[in-house]
Scaffold this motif. Structure first.
Motif, PDB file in Angstrom:
ATOM      1  N   ARG A   1      47.089 -37.357-100.999  1.00  0.00           N
ATOM      2  CA  ARG A   1      47.410 -36.144-101.736  1.00  0.00           C
ATOM      3  C   ARG A   1      47.752 -35.038-100.759  1.00  0.00           C
ATOM      4  N   ASN A   2      48.856 -34.350-101.011  1.00  0.00           N
ATOM      5  CA  ASN A   2      49.213 -33.193-100.196  1.00  0.00           C
ATOM      6  C   ASN A   2      48.227 -32.059-100.464  1.00  0.00           C
TER       7      ASN A   2
ATOM      8  N   GLY B   1      39.480 -40.676 -95.388  1.00  0.00           N
ATOM      9  CA  GLY B   1      39.928 -39.345 -95.041  1.00  0.00           C
ATOM     10  C   GLY B   1      41.413 -39.119 -94.995  1.00  0.00           C
ATOM     11  N   GLY B   2      42.219 -40.137 -95.277  1.00  0.00           N
ATOM     12  CA  GLY B   2      43.663 -39.959 -95.221  1.00  0.00           C
ATOM     13  C   GLY B   2      44.185 -39.981 -93.795  1.00  0.00           C
ATOM     14  N   GLU B   3      45.487 -40.010 -93.655  1.00  0.00           N
ATOM     15  CA  GLU B   3      46.118 -40.080 -92.348  1.00  0.00           C
ATOM     16  C   GLU B   3      46.501 -38.711 -91.809  1.00  0.00           C
ATOM     17  N   GLY B   4      46.388 -37.690 -92.622  1.00  0.00           N
ATOM     18  CA  GLY B   4      46.718 -36.346 -92.162  1.00  0.00           C
ATOM     19  C   GLY B   4      48.218 -36.072 -92.166  1.00  0.00           C
ATOM     20  N   GLN B   5      48.560 -34.801 -92.038  1.00  0.00           N
ATOM     21  CA  GLN B   5      49.958 -34.375 -92.033  1.00  0.00           C
ATOM     22  C   GLN B   5      50.180 -33.410 -90.878  1.00  0.00           C
TER      23      GLN B   5
ATOM     24  N   ILE C   1      46.786 -31.805 -90.009  1.00  0.00           N
ATOM     25  CA  ILE C   1      45.998 -31.207 -91.084  1.00  0.00           C
ATOM     26  C   ILE C   1      45.560 -32.311 -92.046  1.00  0.00           C
ATOM     27  N   TYR C   2      44.273 -32.316 -92.343  1.00  0.00           N
ATOM     28  CA  TYR C   2      43.736 -33.300 -93.274  1.00  0.00           C
ATOM     29  C   TYR C   2      43.324 -32.627 -94.581  1.00  0.00           C
TER      30      TYR C   2
ATOM     31  N   THR D   1      41.486 -45.209 -94.076  1.00  0.00           N
ATOM     32  CA  THR D   1      42.601 -44.401 -94.575  1.00  0.00           C
ATOM     33  C   THR D   1      43.064 -44.947 -95.913  1.00  0.00           C
ATOM     34  N   TYR D   2      43.737 -44.120 -96.693  1.00  0.00           N
ATOM     35  CA  TYR D   2      44.263 -44.552 -97.983  1.00  0.00           C
ATOM     36  C   TYR D   2      45.732 -44.165 -98.067  1.00  0.00           C
TER      37      TYR D   2
END
Length: 408
Positions: A4-5, A354-358, A370-371, A406-407
């Motif tokens: 999710r952004n 935690g996601g891969e970040g942007q 940024i996570y 990660t997802y």
């Protein structure tokens, strides 16, 4: 689970632990009960709302508490909706295809980390036979319940869209020895427990109660709890034939439940809200984690959602200062019971989704990662006391394993 952004609007509206300096303390204190009572009261019809300064500041007042215009709109789902969390929640209740193999592998690893043990070996046949074995003396009621559950499962197999959404749950959901119990802490006005109950009923019909017989949603706002009870009663017309969520006004810092009561504890944003109190926030959060750890059953899990992502330094500090501290506090409380063998020995394993970040520009021409929010699954694992590091005088909490996932 979908990435999710995380926008600046999300950060501004989140139950954030980032507090303004003393001279800027005009934002609402999300950690106060007064704020949430006023916020939920603003959602009720015929409530007097002061808008004297609304045009200038974008704020309104209810019972002397300043609220933003966004705050008076009901139905805000913090961070993630149930549908977005579903791939993580359901396997914690229903089990997964990989869960037994993962447990065996985890036990082997854990033995090495707690004490010097013999090589961990497991027979695959034993694993396969675990599901089907029983006493042979099960009463007729249990047999009939199992048959009814199997029939419902076969009927539900036609609905492939509902059960095949990328969730790795067991193809055949085994009945637990006894139905499981779920607790949601700080449910707010968009309770995950409501959607969870509805989801399980869609999947299993009346047999859902054989899997889960209690979904208890709590909040310390009496107003939001009464609102949920009234709304739920109208929608279900007093019927209790199927699995339903219940709602209670309780303080998560002092739960009335006995140890090892719930198989899954859900918390989404409550710790973030409490942490916003600059004086008592950290202490309150540690106490909430301790209480959640205490009431979680051995073999059960806690699922936390926080904007503090452990992939970042601030999130890792939160994990150490709040979550680990809460688990340690609960361990200290039960030490005497463990020594007297009145309580089983157990430890924890934490998975961080935690996601891969942007990559984003920090305004100075540099790109920074940024996570967004992270989901933490904290599993309470049984440990034989003989495998723990201990001295004659005191028991030592085994290492808490942490895994980063990660997802997509």
């Amino acid at each position: 689970m979908k990435q999710r952004n995380y926008s600046s609007d999300d950060a501004a509206n989140a139950k954030s632990s980032k507090r303004p300096r003393e001279e800027e303390q005009t934002d609402p204190l999300y950690g106060s009960k007064e704020y949430w009572e006023a916020r939920y009261k603003s959602h009720l019809p015929d409530v007097e709302i002061s808008t004297n300064n609304a045009q200038n500041s974008g704020k309104i007042e209810v019972d002397g508490v300043e609220l933003s215009k966004e705050a008076i709109s009901p139905g805000h789902a913090w961070y993630f909706t149930y549908e977005e969390l579903r791939p993580l929640i359901l396997p914690l209740i229903l089990g997964s295809e990989e869960s037994k193999a993962e447990e065996v592998e985890s036990n082997c690893d854990d033995n090495d980390s707690w004490a010097e043990e013999e090589v961990c070996e497991e027979d695959d046949d034993e694993i396969e036979n675990d599901e089907g074995e029983g006493d042979g003396d099960d009463n007729e009621e249990e047999d009939e319940a199992a048959e009814e559950h199997q029939e419902d499962a076969e009927d539900g197999a036609e609905n492939d869209e509902h059960d095949n959404s990328g969730i790795h749950i067991a193809k055949e959901i085994p009945l637990p020895d006894k139905p499981k119990k779920v607790l949601e802490v700080g449910c707010g006005d968009v309770a995950l427990g409501l959607d969870l109950a509805s989801d399980l009923v869609k999947m299993q019909g009346v047999s859902a109660k054989l899997l889960v017989d209690e979904i208890s949603c709590i909040d310390y706002s009496e107003i939001v709890v009464k609102t949920l009870i009234d709304k739920h009663s109208k929608e279900h017309d007093g019927s209790s034939s199927t699995l339903q969520a219940s709602f209670h006004s309780l303080d998560a810092r002092s739960l009335p439940h006995a140890p090892n009561t719930f198989d899954l504890v859900l918390e989404k944003g409550t710790l973030d809200a409490m942490l916003s109190d600059p004086k008592e926030g950290k202490k309150n959060c540690i106490q909430i984690v301790k209480e959640m750890a205490r009431v979680t059953n051995i073999g059960g899990s806690i699922l936390l959602v926080s904007h503090l992502n452990a992939n970042e330094p601030k999130g890792m500090s939160w994990l150490e200062d709040v979550v680990f501290s809460g688990l340690k506090a609960e361990f200290r409380e039960r030490q005497e019971a463990i020594k007297k063998k009145q309580q089983a020995f157990y430890t924890w394993k934490i998975e961080i989704h935690g996601g891969e970040g942007q990559l984003k520009n920090d305004g100075d021409g540099d790109e920074v990662m940024i996570y967004g929010p992270a989901v933490y699954t904290i599993k309470k694992k049984d440990v034989p006391a003989a495998k723990a590091q201990e001295s004659p005088l005191e028991l030592t909490l085994p290492p808490v394993k942490v895994e980063f996932l990660t997802y997509d």
